[in-house]
Design an enzyme around this catalytic site. Structure first.
Site, mmCIF file in Angstrom:
data_model
loop_
_atom_site.group_PDB
_atom_site.id
_atom_site.type_symbol
_atom_site.label_atom_id
_atom_site.label_comp_id
_atom_site.label_asym_id
_atom_site.label_seq_id
_atom_site.Cartn_x
_atom_site.Cartn_y
_atom_site.Cartn_z
ATOM 1 N N HIS A 129 -12.704 -21.901 14.978
ATOM 2 C CA HIS A 129 -13.878 -22.049 14.103
ATOM 3 C C HIS A 129 -13.392 -22.401 12.695
ATOM 4 O O HIS A 129 -12.790 -23.439 12.487
ATOM 5 C CB HIS A 129 -14.717 -20.776 14.147
ATOM 6 C CG HIS A 129 -16.042 -20.880 13.456
ATOM 7 N ND1 HIS A 129 -16.692 -22.070 13.224
ATOM 8 C CD2 HIS A 129 -16.870 -19.912 12.940
ATOM 9 C CE1 HIS A 129 -17.845 -21.844 12.618
ATOM 10 N NE2 HIS A 129 -17.970 -20.546 12.418
ATOM 11 N N ASP A 139 -13.592 -31.033 8.928
ATOM 12 C CA ASP A 139 -12.264 -30.530 8.591
ATOM 13 C C ASP A 139 -11.233 -31.637 8.406
ATOM 14 O O ASP A 139 -10.174 -31.403 7.818
ATOM 15 C CB ASP A 139 -11.777 -29.578 9.679
ATOM 16 C CG ASP A 139 -12.652 -28.338 9.795
ATOM 17 O OD1 ASP A 139 -13.100 -27.846 8.746
ATOM 18 O OD2 ASP A 139 -12.899 -27.885 10.926
ATOM 19 N N ARG A 166 -20.822 -34.706 7.222
ATOM 20 C CA ARG A 166 -20.100 -33.932 6.208
ATOM 21 C C ARG A 166 -18.753 -34.600 5.900
ATOM 22 O O ARG A 166 -18.282 -34.575 4.758
ATOM 23 C CB ARG A 166 -19.893 -32.492 6.687
ATOM 24 C CG ARG A 166 -21.191 -31.732 6.946
ATOM 25 C CD ARG A 166 -20.940 -30.377 7.579
ATOM 26 N NE ARG A 166 -20.293 -30.499 8.874
ATOM 27 C CZ ARG A 166 -19.846 -29.467 9.590
ATOM 28 N NH1 ARG A 166 -19.984 -28.224 9.111
ATOM 29 N NH2 ARG A 166 -19.276 -29.646 10.761
ATOM 30 N N SER A 176 -19.794 -18.101 13.349
ATOM 31 C CA SER A 176 -20.081 -17.276 12.171
ATOM 32 C C SER A 176 -21.573 -17.013 12.015
ATOM 33 O O SER A 176 -21.982 -15.875 11.742
ATOM 34 C CB SER A 176 -19.508 -17.934 10.910
ATOM 35 O OG SER A 176 -19.966 -19.266 10.757
#
Length: 472
Positions: A306, A407, A361, A276
């Site tokens: 992605h 994720d 993260r 992105s």
């Protein structure tokens, strides 16, 4: 399938404690100048950086920075150092740093909403763009400015309201952003022959307007698809960007708003080589305006390798279907095949192209869960997966990074607060990623970076270049 059973068996029986990544903060921080205007701050920063880059290139413009191999060219350009991105750098061992600051440092140093503990995404954008930690006043002024820029033109609302419900949320998101190109100040000024020295300011104005409008676009999509087309609430200029977003979505729990502040911060940037960010930079290098450039980046984010992994990876639904009972106890008789993707090789949410440790993260989200939902059954299951899967993947020896990425955790948090529509998760990712993509795009224009045009070769040309001998 034996791999699947091995993973699930260890997940269901594991009782190991999970230790989050340790992070220390040992460095002082430069606070931004006192001006509440981000544009005024940038007008000081831009000529300074322009001169610095000019002198650096004058002294070292011919210096080599790496070597390209044939495998790199066939392997997605992994490891090739070929881009300049000012906003963040991804270290394989310690993860992302925003302008030199780790995520825990950002959590500690960046301004927060009144009574909140997580950074304001507005403050994150200020940091990414300027390199400075903003003051509380500066972050608050950005909240107000974005609220005042947030209205959508009627033609975009009409378009969103007429999309078929079968159209994926990311397709709607990208289309609406593209349509906003009609509002571009950059495109209008370029058509009138504006001086190149003004490009970055026009890019800044478009980027500010787009970031301000994205939560409204995203909320309209959500309400149309999942809330019977009910209208979004009015923007409140006294609220921050995330609070207005969650209000428009229809969520009233202040903890969900705190989660959204964290989510929009940690997903905002991941240096310039991801699909992105690179796509936005590439399209922008053709002097396409920020709306068209970011829309192109969102089409990349929508790919399953992605950002769409944010939708596909959620452990909660697959594991719930595979191995839970009404009481929440896990059944050892289940094979748990849905832990893996269809090719039976990849554990969803584990591994990363660059990282070689647990994604910080992921750790930020885990610590949020430990604080706000420590007894949630799905969170406990994700924690068990964390203790088991890296060891199994390491034993297999087929992956460079067996650790969880961002994720692997976000779906559990969103579902805890009631956002169960997994096909929408990538839209949240897209709203966040605007902060990084567009701050980088502003600097692309400020530094006068040219159109991107790398050299490509055919296999035959490459063979000649390396003087390869044909296979017998």
């Amino acid at each position: 399938m034996s791999l699947v059973r091995n993973i699930v068996s260890k997940v269901l029986n594991s009782s190991q404690a999970v230790c989050p990544l340790s992070c220390t903060i040992s460095r002082g921080q430069p606070y931004s100048t006192e001006s509440p205007s981000l544009l005024d701050v940038m007008k000081v920063k831009v000529p300074e950086q322009q001169n610095q880059v000019k002198e650096f290139r004058k002294a070292h413009g011919k210096s080599p920075v790496g070597q390209v191999t044939v495998d790199m060219m066939y392997g997605g350009m992994r490891g090739i150092k070929g881009l300049v991105t000012e906003t963040s750098v991804l270290d394989p061992e310690e993860g992302i740093r925003f302008r030199g600051y780790s995520l825990p440092e950002c959590q500690k140093l960046l301004p927060k909403a009144a009574g909140g503990d997580e950074p304001l995404p507005e403050a994150t954008f200020w940091l990414l763009l300027t390199g400075d930690i903003p003051t509380q006043q500066q972050a608050n002024s950005l909240s107000e400015e974005w609220a005042n820029r947030a209205d959508l033109p009627p033609y975009v609302l009409n378009m969103l309201n007429n999309f078929p419900s079968a159209l994926h949320p990311m397709a709607q998101f990208s289309a609406a952003i593209t349509a906003l190109n009609a509002e571009s100040k950059f495109a209008k000024a370029y058509a009138q022959g504006v001086a190149k020295t003004k490009y970055w300011e026009l890019c800044y104005e478009d980027s500010m307007n787009l970031i301000a409008k994205l939560p409204t676009v995203a909320a309209v999509i959500y309400r149309n698809l999942y809330r019977d087309g009910s209208s979004v609430s009015t923007i409140d200029p006294k609220l921050d960007w995330s609070a207005n977003f969650t209000n428009m979505l229809g969520y009233e729990d202040p903890q969900f708003t705190e989660l959204m502040r964290l989510y929009l911060t940690i997903h905002s940037d991941h240096e310039g080589g991801n699909v992105s960010a690179h796509t936005c930079h590439l399209v922008g290098s053709a002097l396409s305006d920020p709306y068209l450039s970011f829309a192109a980046g969102m089409n990349g984010l929508a790919g399953p390798l992605h950002g769409l992994a944010n939708q596909e990876v959620s452990f909660s639904q697959p594991i719930r279907r595979a191995s839970h009972s009404q009481s929440g106890e896990f059944s050892h008789s289940q094979s748990g095949g849905e832990l893996l993707t269809a090719n039976q090789e990849v554990v969803p949410g584990y591994g990363h192209a660059v990282l070689r440790k647990t994604d910080p993260r992921y750790t930020c989200q885990r610590e949020f869960a430990l604080k706000h939902l420590p007894d949630d059954k799905l969170f406990k299951l994700v924690s068990k997966v964390y203790t088991v899967v890296p060891g199994i993947l390491t034993e297999l020896g087929k992956v460079a990074n067996p650790w969880p990425n961002v994720d692997a955790h976000s779906g559990v948090l969103l579902q805890y607060y009631g956002m169960t529509e997994m096909s929408y998760y990538t839209v949240l990712f897209g709203v966040s990623r605007a902060l990084g993509c567009l701050s980088s795009l502003i600097w692309d224009r400020a530094l006068g970076l040219p159109i991107e045009r790398p050299k490509s070769l055919s296999t035959e040309a490459l063979k000649k270049l390396v003087k390869a001998t044909p296979a017998a």
